[in-house]
Design a protein around this motif. Structure first.
Motif, PDB file in Angstrom:
ATOM      1  N   MET A 169     -48.457  44.080 -85.988  1.00  0.00           N
ATOM      2  CA  MET A 169     -47.037  44.409 -85.839  1.00  0.00           C
ATOM      3  C   MET A 169     -46.776  45.806 -86.389  1.00  0.00           C
ATOM      4  SD  MET A 169     -43.720  42.363 -87.342  1.00  0.00           S
ATOM      5  CE  MET A 169     -44.384  40.810 -86.770  1.00  0.00           C
ATOM      6  N   GLN A 170     -46.093  46.640 -85.636  1.00  0.00           N
ATOM      7  CA  GLN A 170     -45.831  48.014 -86.022  1.00  0.00           C
ATOM      8  C   GLN A 170     -44.324  48.225 -86.238  1.00  0.00           C
ATOM      9  OE1 GLN A 170     -47.414  50.485 -82.955  1.00  0.00           O
ATOM     10  NE2 GLN A 170     -49.470  49.584 -83.033  1.00  0.00           N
ATOM     11  N   PHE A 171     -44.004  49.165 -87.130  1.00  0.00           N
ATOM     12  CA  PHE A 171     -42.592  49.488 -87.365  1.00  0.00           C
ATOM     13  C   PHE A 171     -41.924  49.941 -86.070  1.00  0.00           C
ATOM     14  CE2 PHE A 171     -44.036  50.151 -91.834  1.00  0.00           C
ATOM     15  CZ  PHE A 171     -43.185  49.242 -92.423  1.00  0.00           C
ATOM     16  N   GLN A 172     -42.667  50.695 -85.270  1.00  0.00           N
ATOM     17  CA  GLN A 172     -42.117  51.181 -84.013  1.00  0.00           C
ATOM     18  C   GLN A 172     -41.716  50.025 -83.100  1.00  0.00           C
ATOM     19  OE1 GLN A 172     -44.741  53.158 -81.046  1.00  0.00           O
ATOM     20  NE2 GLN A 172     -43.435  54.953 -81.409  1.00  0.00           N
ATOM     21  N   GLN A 173     -42.559  48.987 -83.052  1.00  0.00           N
ATOM     22  CA  GLN A 173     -42.241  47.823 -82.222  1.00  0.00           C
ATOM     23  C   GLN A 173     -40.977  47.130 -82.729  1.00  0.00           C
ATOM     24  OE1 GLN A 173     -45.960  45.750 -82.703  1.00  0.00           O
ATOM     25  NE2 GLN A 173     -46.736  46.422 -80.705  1.00  0.00           N
ATOM     26  N   LEU A 174     -40.843  47.016 -84.049  1.00  0.00           N
ATOM     27  CA  LEU A 174     -39.644  46.385 -84.607  1.00  0.00           C
ATOM     28  C   LEU A 174     -38.406  47.238 -84.321  1.00  0.00           C
ATOM     29  CD1 LEU A 174     -40.970  45.105 -88.056  1.00  0.00           C
ATOM     30  CD2 LEU A 174     -40.552  43.783 -85.976  1.00  0.00           C
ATOM     31  N   GLN A 175     -38.557  48.549 -84.376  1.00  0.00           N
ATOM     32  CA  GLN A 175     -37.439  49.444 -84.064  1.00  0.00           C
ATOM     33  C   GLN A 175     -36.994  49.256 -82.617  1.00  0.00           C
ATOM     34  OE1 GLN A 175     -38.447  53.594 -84.224  1.00  0.00           O
ATOM     35  NE2 GLN A 175     -36.305  54.254 -84.421  1.00  0.00           N
ATOM     36  N   TYR A 176     -37.957  49.148 -81.690  1.00  0.00           N
ATOM     37  CA  TYR A 176     -37.620  48.944 -80.282  1.00  0.00           C
ATOM     38  C   TYR A 176     -36.967  47.592 -80.077  1.00  0.00           C
ATOM     39  CZ  TYR A 176     -40.721  52.935 -79.296  1.00  0.00           C
ATOM     40  OH  TYR A 176     -41.309  54.170 -79.252  1.00  0.00           O
ATOM     41  N   PHE A 177     -37.494  46.574 -80.759  1.00  0.00           N
ATOM     42  CA  PHE A 177     -36.935  45.227 -80.632  1.00  0.00           C
ATOM     43  C   PHE A 177     -35.476  45.195 -81.094  1.00  0.00           C
ATOM     44  CE2 PHE A 177     -35.954  41.479 -83.293  1.00  0.00           C
ATOM     45  CZ  PHE A 177     -35.735  40.552 -82.286  1.00  0.00           C
ATOM     46  N   VAL A 178     -35.179  45.816 -82.238  1.00  0.00           N
ATOM     47  CA  VAL A 178     -33.809  45.831 -82.763  1.00  0.00           C
ATOM     48  C   VAL A 178     -32.899  46.598 -81.811  1.00  0.00           C
ATOM     49  CG1 VAL A 178     -32.333  46.663 -84.635  1.00  0.00           C
ATOM     50  CG2 VAL A 178     -34.486  45.509 -85.171  1.00  0.00           C
ATOM     51  N   ALA A 179     -33.386  47.685 -81.252  1.00  0.00           N
ATOM     52  CA  ALA A 179     -32.576  48.464 -80.314  1.00  0.00           C
ATOM     53  C   ALA A 179     -32.200  47.637 -79.092  1.00  0.00           C
ATOM     54  CB  ALA A 179     -33.325  49.723 -79.895  1.00  0.00           C
ATOM     55  N   VAL A 180     -33.148  46.883 -78.529  1.00  0.00           N
ATOM     56  CA  VAL A 180     -32.848  46.035 -77.373  1.00  0.00           C
ATOM     57  C   VAL A 180     -31.895  44.916 -77.769  1.00  0.00           C
ATOM     58  CG1 VAL A 180     -33.819  44.480 -75.633  1.00  0.00           C
ATOM     59  CG2 VAL A 180     -35.034  46.578 -76.242  1.00  0.00           C
ATOM     60  N   ALA A 181     -32.125  44.325 -78.958  1.00  0.00           N
ATOM     61  CA  ALA A 181     -31.266  43.228 -79.408  1.00  0.00           C
ATOM     62  C   ALA A 181     -29.825  43.690 -79.585  1.00  0.00           C
ATOM     63  CB  ALA A 181     -31.806  42.658 -80.721  1.00  0.00           C
ATOM     64  N   GLU A 182     -29.644  44.930 -80.017  1.00  0.00           N
ATOM     65  CA  GLU A 182     -28.284  45.421 -80.272  1.00  0.00           C
ATOM     66  C   GLU A 182     -27.598  45.930 -79.013  1.00  0.00           C
ATOM     67  OE1 GLU A 182     -28.830  48.264 -83.397  1.00  0.00           O
ATOM     68  OE2 GLU A 182     -28.837  46.732 -84.979  1.00  0.00           O
TER      69      GLU A 182
END
Length: 294
Positions: A1-14
């Motif tokens: 799991m990468q920080f970048q992936q979490l950043q993208y996930f949060v962006a899509v969720a929001e």
């Protein structure tokens, strides 16, 4: 799991939209989608229900969202803390102060600060409180030591009282003592004395002249227009007496007679000022702490 992936996930969720999320994080939409799919494979669960024009979180996505936000926030906090610590290894602090404070208060504090943070450059600007307030307001200084009350009240500045300092009379030991040799002198005893006076705009000038006028007389100037070192030199030479801060007289009193003023005497209040709308840099805040704890 990468920080970048979490950043993208949060962006899509929001945003609930892959294209808008990609624009938000400044990446191509196919790359964002690929990273989200890679994250889902690693977690073994779908994070979004993908319907045309309608992106919603799955139960797994709902569970991950607050954790992802916390991880990203903690990473950002860690980054800021490290950057602030790095600021204490290099950088600068722009400090304004009246000349008398540069002579009396600052040397010991600045030496302690330099010993602790040798990589920080200290840029000192001398001036009267009026000039220093103006320089603070336009962002040319991080901190300033000023005399209260300010010449013109400024709601854009935050001031913290630092000390209340007594003023004393200095004279040449070779000249007659002011006040007929008493252990203390009154302001009224300065009537008839020749004064060595600071330049216009100097806080001590305004304070001394106002005190003399309050006693019903106009001060008689032997010399006027100097800075602190010049005034002390003229007094040593016997040209007249001067009213100066006790701290300056204590530090620079060699070759001078120092006479306290009788109660209630004269005092000045020194404050540390900075802009209210902009937090001082980390290094400036550390110098501020050392000044307040001196």
């Amino acid at each position: 799991m990468q920080f970048q992936q979490l950043q993208y996930f949060v962006a899509v969720a929001e945003t609930r939209h892959f294209t808008r999320a990609a624009e938000l994080v400044h990446v191509a939409q196919p790359s964002l989608s690929q990273q989200i799919k890679s994250l889902e494979r690693e977690l073994g669960a779908d994070l979004f229900l993908r319907a045309r024009g309608n992106i919603t979180l799955t139960d797994a996505g709902e569970a991950l969202l607050p954790l992802a936000r916390r991880i990203l926030a903690d990473a950002d906090t860690a980054r800021q803390e490290v950057q602030e610590l790095a600021q204490l290894r290099s950088g600068r602090v722009r400090l304004g102060a009246t000349p008398s404070l540069c002579t009396g208060l600052l040397p010991d504090v600045l030496r302690a600060f330099h010993d602790r943070y040798p990589g920080i450059r200290l840029l000192i600007e001398e001036g009267g409180s009026h000039d220093l307030v103006r320089e603070l307001a336009r962002g040319a200084l991080d901190l300033a030591l000023v005399v209260l009350p300010l010449p013109t009240p400024s709601p854009a500045l935050t001031t913290v009282e630092l000390l209340r300092e007594d003023l004393v009379v200095v004279s040449s030991p070779a000249a007659p003592a002011p006040g007929w040799g008493r252990s203390t002198v009154r302001v009224s005893d300065l009537e008839g004395e020749r004064l060595v006076m600071f330049r216009h705009g100097y806080d001590l000038r305004e304070l001394t002249v106002a005190a003399c006028r309050a006693e019903g007389f106009e001060p008689d100037f032997a010399v006027e227009g100097g800075e602190m070192d010049a005034v002390l030199g003229f007094v040593r030479a016997g040209l007249g007496v001067a009213v100066v801060p006790r701290m300056v007289a204590t530090r620079s009193g060699r070759g001078l007679r120092v006479t306290p003023l009788a109660r209630p005497g004269l005092h000045r209040t020194i404050a540390l000022a900075h802009r209210s709308d902009v937090a001082p840099p980390r290094a400036a805040r550390e110098l501020q702490r050392m000044l307040l704890e001196r």
